[in-house]
Scaffold this motif. Structure first.
Motif, PDB file in Angstrom:
ATOM      1  N   PRO A   1      -0.874  12.972  11.702  1.00  0.00           N
ATOM      2  CA  PRO A   1      -1.625  12.550  10.522  1.00  0.00           C
ATOM      3  C   PRO A   1      -1.445  11.052  10.241  1.00  0.00           C
ATOM      4  N   TYR A   2      -2.532  10.389   9.909  1.00  0.00           N
ATOM      5  CA  TYR A   2      -2.528   8.939   9.694  1.00  0.00           C
ATOM      6  C   TYR A   2      -3.536   8.597   8.612  1.00  0.00           C
ATOM      7  N   SER A   3      -3.160   7.632   7.752  1.00  0.00           N
ATOM      8  CA  SER A   3      -4.072   7.221   6.691  1.00  0.00           C
ATOM      9  C   SER A   3      -4.410   5.735   6.837  1.00  0.00           C
ATOM     10  N   PHE A   4      -5.691   5.430   6.998  1.00  0.00           N
ATOM     11  CA  PHE A   4      -6.111   4.024   7.059  1.00  0.00           C
ATOM     12  C   PHE A   4      -6.008   3.389   5.679  1.00  0.00           C
ATOM     13  N   ASP A   5      -6.210   4.205   4.608  1.00  0.00           N
ATOM     14  CA  ASP A   5      -6.045   3.664   3.243  1.00  0.00           C
ATOM     15  C   ASP A   5      -4.611   3.208   3.045  1.00  0.00           C
ATOM     16  N   PHE A   6      -3.678   4.052   3.486  1.00  0.00           N
ATOM     17  CA  PHE A   6      -2.264   3.732   3.302  1.00  0.00           C
ATOM     18  C   PHE A   6      -1.906   2.512   4.153  1.00  0.00           C
ATOM     19  N   HIS A   7      -2.452   2.460   5.356  1.00  0.00           N
ATOM     20  CA  HIS A   7      -2.226   1.287   6.197  1.00  0.00           C
ATOM     21  C   HIS A   7      -2.718   0.013   5.504  1.00  0.00           C
ATOM     22  N   ASP A   8      -3.899   0.101   4.857  1.00  0.00           N
ATOM     23  CA  ASP A   8      -4.434  -1.051   4.124  1.00  0.00           C
ATOM     24  C   ASP A   8      -3.500  -1.442   2.982  1.00  0.00           C
ATOM     25  N   GLN A   9      -2.939  -0.441   2.316  1.00  0.00           N
ATOM     26  CA  GLN A   9      -2.001  -0.718   1.215  1.00  0.00           C
ATOM     27  C   GLN A   9      -0.773  -1.455   1.752  1.00  0.00           C
ATOM     28  N   LEU A  10      -0.249  -0.989   2.881  1.00  0.00           N
ATOM     29  CA  LEU A  10       0.922  -1.660   3.473  1.00  0.00           C
ATOM     30  C   LEU A  10       0.556  -3.094   3.867  1.00  0.00           C
ATOM     31  N   THR A  11      -0.633  -3.252   4.432  1.00  0.00           N
ATOM     32  CA  THR A  11      -1.101  -4.593   4.829  1.00  0.00           C
ATOM     33  C   THR A  11      -1.162  -5.519   3.618  1.00  0.00           C
ATOM     34  N   GLU A  12      -1.684  -4.997   2.507  1.00  0.00           N
ATOM     35  CA  GLU A  12      -1.729  -5.808   1.278  1.00  0.00           C
ATOM     36  C   GLU A  12      -0.335  -6.184   0.818  1.00  0.00           C
TER      37      GLU A  12
END
Lengths: 186, 204
Positions: A59-70
């Motif tokens: 399982p992977y979340s691109f939204d969560f990845h974007d949050q980490l990137t921010e």
């Protein structure tokens, strides 16, 4: 229903969660944190509104990845190379720790859930997390069948996983779910 | 571990030079505030000029639209008789080089107080001077994924480039967070911001 936290409160929660994972010996790389976040959201029902799909390593979340990137862009987190053979570990910066502490009271109510997940997953490597994450995914995806059927579904989705490991992953996830219901229903 | 593209140790300095050059290109050219604000003015023009604020649905019509046509339209729209045509305000900004001026850009000191400092300042600017007079430009491109690749050492062992190259481990991500203001309001806005900034950016 998603819990109502603003961006910085969410950042505080994420940093606290990463701290807790590391307390329980997690490597704390993005893969570890992604899988742990999936469990936090979908096993303990702490809905942070990240949408997960089944991706290369579970399982992977691109939204969560974007949050980490921010959070990286805002100087709240950094990468630390602990061992050059492996990927980097996520570490909060001084600013990240300040935000974590400033909003600590807003997220205090979620500590037990984060602690539960960190305790159960902290010492797992990415291979184990992929198996367990996929096991939880098939369980929640309407596949409420017996262990054998769900293990079979896992190896359909991830043919590189051996059947006995898939079975073990399903059993571990079932144990975690039962333990969570016991501890948190009272 | 998945296979990854890497380099031999002998190529490390060339890789450093390439990635540094890329960093300078981004920060000094692509992400320069003047370049960014003209992008914004052009987008503003297109949104008003295009029907329904979108490009054509027909592929042929879309492909037939060229830079020349748009530039011609920007020039022609700025005649007295067509002054009120959609997009004329933005066309005039582009033609007369009357772009919005940089009022504020993200900086580490303010970021340490509030990571959302730029966002807060933008919101207060809009409230103070009006949406039509303020623009924000936020862009982030993380460097970590690009800079984390394996290096085969002379003895055959493999290591992450980040542990071998201090230079590459220090290259910051590409980040801009600008707040622009209409040119005639710059002086007033600068005085206002100097007075109010600390109150705007303090954490709740």
């Amino acid at each position: 229903m998603a819990i109502n936290l603003n961006r910085l409160e969410k950042a505080s929660l994420i940093i606290t969660f990463i701290d807790k994972l590391k307390e329980y010996n997690s490597w704390g790389g993005e893969t570890h944190v992604q899988k742990a976040m999936y469990f936090l959201q979908h096993l303990t029902h702490l809905d942070l509104d990240y949408s997960f799909i089944l991706y290369k390593h579970g399982p992977y979340s691109f939204d969560f990845h974007d949050q980490l990137t921010e959070m990286f862009s805002e100087g709240l987190m950094d990468n630390e190379i602990i061992n050059s053979q492996y990927g980097p570990s996520l570490v909060p910066t001084a600013s990240g720790k300040r935000i974590r502490d400033h909003f600590a009271s807003s997220i205090k109510q979620y500590h037990n859930q984060m602690d539960f997940i960190a305790n159960h997953l902290g010492d797992k490597n990415v291979v184990e997390l992929e198996r367990m994450g996929t096991a939880l995914y098939v369980t929640l995806d309407g596949c409420q069948e017996d262990v054998e059927s769900r293990a079979g579904r896992i190896i359909e989705l991830k043919p590189h996983i051996k059947i006995e490991k898939a079975r073990q992953a399903v059993q571990n996830v079932d144990r975690m779910r039962r333990s969570f219901e016991q501890h948190f229903s009272n | 571990m998945e296979p990854m593209l890497g380099i031999e140790e002998g190529g490390l300095h060339s890789a450093e030079a390439l990635l540094l050059a890329r960093y300078f290109m981004f920060t000094q050219v692509y992400l320069h505030p003047i370049r960014r604000i003209y992008d914004i003015h052009l987008k503003d023009f297109l949104i008003e000029w295009l029907n329904e604020k979108k490009f054509f649905k027909s592929l042929d019509n879309y492909l037939s639209l060229t830079d020349n046509q748009i530039l011609t339209e920007i020039i022609n729209i700025n005649t007295r008789s067509r002054k009120k045509k959609p997009g004329s305000v933005h066309a005039e900004r582009i033609l007369k080089r009357d772009h919005f001026k940089l009022l504020y850009e993200k900086n580490p000191e303010d970021g340490r107080i509030n990571p959302e400092a730029s966002h807060k300042i933008y919101e207060e600017c809009v409230s103070q001077f009006g949406q039509s007079n303020v623009r924000r430009d936020y862009y982030y491109k993380g460097a970590s994924k690009i800079n984390h690749f394996p290096v085969q050492r002379h003895d055959g062992s493999i290591e992450s480039v980040l542990s071998l190259s201090k230079t590459l481990s220090q290259i910051p991500p590409f980040l801009v967070d600008y707040v622009f203001i209409e040119s005639s309001l710059l002086e007033k806005a600068t005085v206002w911001l100097k007075k109010c900034k600390n109150d705007i950016i303090k954490l709740p």
